[in-house]
Structure formats: C-alpha cells, structure tokens
Design a protein around this motif. Structure first.
Motif, PDB file in Angstrom:
ATOM      1  N   PHE A  41      32.714  -0.723   5.393  1.00 60.95           N
ATOM      2  CA  PHE A  41      33.208   0.632   5.142  1.00 60.95           C
ATOM      3  C   PHE A  41      34.089   1.043   6.319  1.00 60.95           C
ATOM      4  O   PHE A  41      33.809   0.685   7.467  1.00 60.95           O
ATOM      5  CB  PHE A  41      32.075   1.657   5.010  1.00 60.95           C
ATOM      6  CG  PHE A  41      31.284   1.583   3.735  1.00 60.95           C
ATOM      7  CD1 PHE A  41      31.887   1.838   2.509  1.00 60.95           C
ATOM      8  CD2 PHE A  41      29.935   1.266   3.758  1.00 60.95           C
ATOM      9  CE1 PHE A  41      31.161   1.765   1.326  1.00 60.95           C
ATOM     10  CE2 PHE A  41      29.202   1.199   2.588  1.00 60.95           C
ATOM     11  CZ  PHE A  41      29.814   1.445   1.369  1.00 60.95           C
TER      12      PHE A  41
ATOM     13  N   THR B 188      34.943   6.761   5.777  1.00 65.98           N
ATOM     14  CA  THR B 188      33.896   6.792   4.749  1.00 65.98           C
ATOM     15  C   THR B 188      32.548   7.105   5.382  1.00 65.98           C
ATOM     16  O   THR B 188      31.762   7.914   4.851  1.00 65.98           O
ATOM     17  CB  THR B 188      33.839   5.450   4.007  1.00 65.98           C
ATOM     18  OG1 THR B 188      35.098   5.215   3.368  1.00 65.98           O
ATOM     19  CG2 THR B 188      32.741   5.451   2.954  1.00 65.98           C
TER      20      THR B 188
ATOM     21  N   GLY C  86      35.983   5.965  -0.788  1.00 69.25           N
ATOM     22  CA  GLY C  86      35.819   4.635  -0.212  1.00 69.25           C
ATOM     23  C   GLY C  86      34.600   3.898  -0.717  1.00 69.25           C
ATOM     24  O   GLY C  86      34.368   2.745  -0.326  1.00 69.25           O
TER      25      GLY C  86
END
Length: 619
Positions: free
Chosen positions: A561, A565, A585
């Motif tokens: 990630f 996010t 995301g």
C-alpha cells in the motif's frame, strides 16, 4: 466488459480519475493513438494500463528499464493484474513460459525493452498474439538530442506499419515544445491526439544554493531537513559518486553508490535496496533513476550542475511522487560553470550549438532573481504562470545590484593579459591579480606590474568568484575548452565601453528548513506529520505491518500500500472489510489479500469478523 471507471475502482481501488486521465483513457480505449505529456507522479501508467484491461487482447509496454521490470510486474500482480515481461535477465524456461501465456491470452500486460523489437523472433511472437494497445513509456528517449536518447527507440515507428489497427500511446514526463515535436515525428504520431498536462509539481520545493563546501552543505541539508528519509544525490562523475557515498556512510547516513562503472549485479542490488528500504540514499550519476516508481523519495540533491533543464526536471521529478512535500536541492558554483562551458565547446558545430543552448537555460535558472518554478514551466512551453511561493527565490528574494564596474575590471584584466602579455589564464589567476595578491605565479609572470593589479580590493575572493560565475552565465566571458582559460566574447566589448549595464544577483542567506515533526526513535515521520496524534500512532503501526509484509514477500513496501492509503486508513479506522473497501487504493485483490491483516493491525484482538457485506465484497 468493464468500463474504465469500473476497472479503476475494482482493480486500483480509486473512485475517480485524476485530471486529464479519463479523456486520454477513453480515447485509447476507442482505438485512438495518443501522445501524452504528463509530469512524474501525475498518473501516466493508468493511461495505458486501464485500456489494456478494458480492450480485448494483451497490452504491450515498451520500457527502457530492464532493471525495474520485475518490480513493475510485481506491483501489477499485487493488484490482481496478469502481467509479465520478456528481457535478457530471464532463463530460457522463464521466457518460454511468458511467451506461452501471451499466446494463450493469459496476460493483461507484457513489458518489453525496445531492443527486443529488433529481434525477428519477438516480432513473430507478437504477430501470433492478440494485442490490445502498444504503450511507449519514457518516449523522450526517441529524441536524438535529448538527455536520455536511446537509438533503439527509433525503431518504434515500425509499430504503426506492422500493426496499423492497434492503438499506440506514447508517454513522457519531460519534453520541451521542440522535443514534443521530435517525439511526434519520429514515432509517426503527427495524426494522434496530443494531451499536454501541466508540468507543475507544486509539492516540490526548489532550492539552489551557492557551492562553498559541498560535502558539509549536503550533510547539513540531510541532517536538518531530511533525516532518515529516502532520497537521491546526483553527481557528475563516478569518482564523486563513490566519494560522496563513502562520506555519508562515514557520517552515519545510510548511502550506496550507483554508476555505470559498477558491475550489473551490484547496481541491481543497490537499486533493489533503495526500492525496498526506508531511509536509504542512493548517490548516483544520471545512469540511475529513470522510471523509478518509489513514491516516497523525499528529496533529490544535485552536487554538480546538470547538463540541461530537461535532465534537471526529469531527475528532480523523482521526488515526491506521492504528492507529499519534497525538496529539489542543488549546490552550484563557479567550477560547475567553467567545466560545463568547456564541455559545451566539444563536438561538431551542431552539437556545440545545442549544448550551449542547454547550458544557457540551465544557468539562467540558477542565476534568476525571479520564481524558479515560473522559469521551469516557461521553458516547457507553459507560459503565464504566477510566482509559486514554494521556491527559494519566492520565499527569500535575492537582491540584484549594478555589477557593471566589477564586470569591467574582470574583462579588462582578461583583455590586458591577452594584449600585453599574449597570455590566457583561468579564474584563480585573474582574481589574484584583481585582489593584488603577490603569489608565486603572479610574480613569475610579472603580473604585479599590470595596471589592473589590486584594483579589486573592494570585493573579497568569494565575491569575485561570484562575479566571474555570473559573467560566464551571461555569456560575457567564455572558457577555452583545453585549459579552462578565460577569454572575451563578442558581447564583452559593449560592457568595456560602458554601453551595457551588467546586473548581478546577490545571494541572500537562507536558513535551513528545519523538520517540523519526527516520530519516536528519531525516525522522520513527514507523512504522519499532518495526522492527529492518535491517528499518527496508528499510521506507524500500519507502516510496521507493511514493512514486515513487504520483506516477507520480497517486494517494495509501496507494492503493498502507498503511504497515502495508510494515512487514510489510520484516519478513518474502518471497522469492516466493507468500510475498508471504500478507502482509496484498496482494490478488490488487495482487500482479499490484506484486508483481515489490516483490520487486526488496526483493532488487535478486537477486530470484528468480516461482515456479510464485507464477505460479498470479496466474492
């Protein structure tokens, strides 16, 4: 078949496109050719990835970045996209597997280096498959006088001839109007739609400082503004790269060198470390950086003057791809000007003219008293911008002063050495004469008898070097290519006769921009700085989980990630998979793969089981 918006949400986890993306994607999806100029971090990759996922067939991406193909493919596979690559790093069995997947339609995207299109076997392979779109990444590599010219890119014009019905999209982050036209011509994209986004990167703070003790200046910059953060330091020579990397390491800053003189295995290892480790600095020549997808590069520093504004903008654009604050810092001095002026005079006439134009533009940026961002955008054809407020000249405007008399003193010294002694000397000797220094070299040549000896006592050594630097930058002095001797130019006479005023800049003292926040343990926490204290602590827990997961899987942390996010997750604290799926995301595949782990990291043993709605989201 999914629409582009549905793919954006399902695969990439975003609800809406960035400015300009949807128009480009819709055009390519319907079969149109496109030439896209969009800044680094602007979302260029989605402009070809989504058409490849929407259209029937396999998207073929031409990329010059063999060393990064594995990471690019890993990032796509983490999203559930069927991606592969073919390059010289693979074994025969690995290549055959990818080829069979391509022919069977089991890939969504296939990455190729431009060199492979010279191989007949590759063309035969592509001819047997079903291709949805051709994407030509880093398209400025086709520009013969560009900063990253790649001869193999010249072959890509054949794609239109061999596959006339397959749309082509060429993309670059750096192109002046002339480079734009050259890309269009060389790739046969004159009839394509051209999409030109703003080149502005408002999150990057541009700063250029006078070079005095570059090692000490760099160390102070890193310690006061970017401690324990990832960044890139660019140097002109391999020797400088090695020395600066060693210097930083000796001073407790994690740094590795990267240049073409290192063996391929070492370069690949250092690049892999940079992508996967937090807080590592790469000290590099321009051989490093193109296509680097690491979003959290917090600074790019130049210890030597880049050869062109294109190269400078491309290199500084590797900072702050995540949209968070980043710094483009450069130490610039007289020796940079002398060295580059000398280098610009090498080669044939056409090459010299182009090099001089590139250098003049670069020097103009360094010496400007106006907004640096305005000058950059103007160079790339975007006129009429306003002062940005986020560069050094906006925040601490430098003074300009009438340097006509000092300029006349310098030019007169150079002229008298030539006319009276038939001699040419470099900067050091000219300044010593002006200051009236009876050095061994001055006495050896009898320069203490010149009428200009000692006429410059009103300025100090550093100030005279600054005057010479700016005269070189303005083309009022030149440097001979062989020995670095100063000579007059056609424009010098007007200054000597008093017919032209010379304005010079006086650099203002600029205090370092100190860090505003840091996390426990001394680690920098810029991404968390804007979060409330409770959310910042959660953000750090999520980063720790992400780091461990990335290490376990052998991929860069951002493949799991992005920081953006994690910040949103920390702020919203979703209590179920359904709520987590609404975070930007978090697409379908990542929700299924990491959702439960994220919830446990957020809530510990109190993490709720997946709701019925959440279970449906996973199906």
């Amino acid at each position: 078949m999914d629409t582009p918006t549905e793919v954006l949400h399902r695969v990439f986890g975003y609800d809406s496109f960035r400015a300009g993306q949807q128009e480009i994607i819709d055009h390519v999806v319907t079969g149109g050719d496109a030439l896209v100029l969009m800044p680094t971090g602007g979302g260029k990759s989605l402009c070809y990835q989504i058409p490849a996922l929407v259209r029937k067939g396999v998207g073929v991406v031409i990329s010059p970045l063999i060393a990064l193909m594995q990471d690019q493919v890993d990032a796509l596979r983490a999203l559930g996209v069927r991606a592969g690559f073919l390059n010289s790093t693979q074994s025969l069995d690995e290549r055959q597997l990818v080829e069979s997947e391509f022919l069977a339609g089991e890939l969504d995207l296939l990455y190729l280096a431009p060199e492979r299109l010279r191989v007949d076997a590759t063309l035969r392979l592509l001819g047997r498959g079903d291709i949805s779109v051709f994407a030509i990444d880093e398209a400025h590599c086709v520009a013969q006088w560009g900063h990253d010219f790649r001869p193999d890119y010249l072959e890509l014009s054949r794609l239109r001839e061999l596959w006339p019905d397959v749309p082509r999209i060429a993309l670059t982050a750096t192109a002046t109007p002339s480079t734009h036209a050259e890309i269009s011509s060389r790739l046969g994209l004159e009839q394509a739609r051209h999409f030109v986004a703003s080149f502005d990167r408002p999150n990057i703070h541009y700063r250029i400082t006078s070079k005095s003790e570059p090692k000490r200046q760099l160390l102070e910059f890193l310690r006061t503004e970017h401690p324990d953060e990832s960044g890139i330091v660019y140097c002109l020579s391999r020797s400088s790269v090695e020395k600066i990397a060693e210097f930083l390491t000796d001073n407790g800053i994690a740094a590795v060198p990267y240049h073409a003189g290192l063996d391929a295995r070492t370069r690949a290892h250092h690049q892999s470390r940079f992508l996967r480790e937090d807080g590592l600095i790469v000290v590099a020549t321009i051989a490093f950086g193109m296509g680097i997808d690491k979003p959290d590069v917090r600074f790019v520093a130049h210890l030597d003057l880049p050869k062109s504004l294109e190269g400078y903008y491309q290199e500084t654009g590797r900072a702050g791809r995540d949209g968070m604050p980043a710094t483009a810092w450069m130490a610039y001095g007289l020796n940079d000007v002398v060295q580059h002026r000398r280098m610009a005079m090498e080669g044939d006439d056409a090459h010299r003219r182009r090099q001089v134009l590139h250098l003049d533009a670069m020097l103009a940026l360094c010496e400007t008293v106006g907004c640096r961002r305005m000058m950059l955008l103007d160079y790339f054809g975007q006129k009429g911008s306003q002062p940005c407020g986020n560069c050094d000249t906006c925040q601490t405007p430098p003074e300009s002063w009438d340097g006509t008399v000092p300029a006349q003193k310098v030019l007169s010294t150079v002229l008298r050495l030539l006319r009276e002694r038939r001699q040419k000397f470099g900067v050091g000797q000219v300044v010593d004469i002006l200051l009236g220094k009876k050095t061994a070299k001055v006495l050896q040549h009898g320069h203490e008898t010149l009428s200009v000896f000692g006429v410059g006592a009103d300025l100090g050594n550093a100030e005279w070097h600054g005057v010479v630097r700016q005269l070189l930058a303005q083309g009022l002095l030149a440097v001979e290519s062989d020995y670095g001797a100063l000579v007059l130019t056609d424009d010098s006479a007007a200054v000597l006769r008093g017919q032209r005023e010379v304005r010079l800049r006086r650099d203002a003292h600029r205090p370092a921009r100190a860090k505003t926040a840091s996390s426990a343990g001394g680690k920098s926490a810029q991404p968390a700085a804007e979060l409330p204290a409770e959310a910042a602590a959660v953000f750090e827990r999520l980063r720790s989980w992400r780091g461990a997961t990335a290490k376990e899987q052998g991929v860069p942390a951002y493949v799991i990630f992005h920081d953006a996010t994690l910040r949103e997750i920390a702020t919203q604290a979703p209590a179920s998979l359904a709520e987590l799926s609404n975070v930007n995301g978090v697409g379908e595949n990542k929700l299924a793969k990491y959702g439960e782990q994220v919830l446990r990291t957020l809530h510990g043993d109190d993490a709720p089981p997946p709701s019925e709605e959440g279970e449906q989201t996973l199906l």
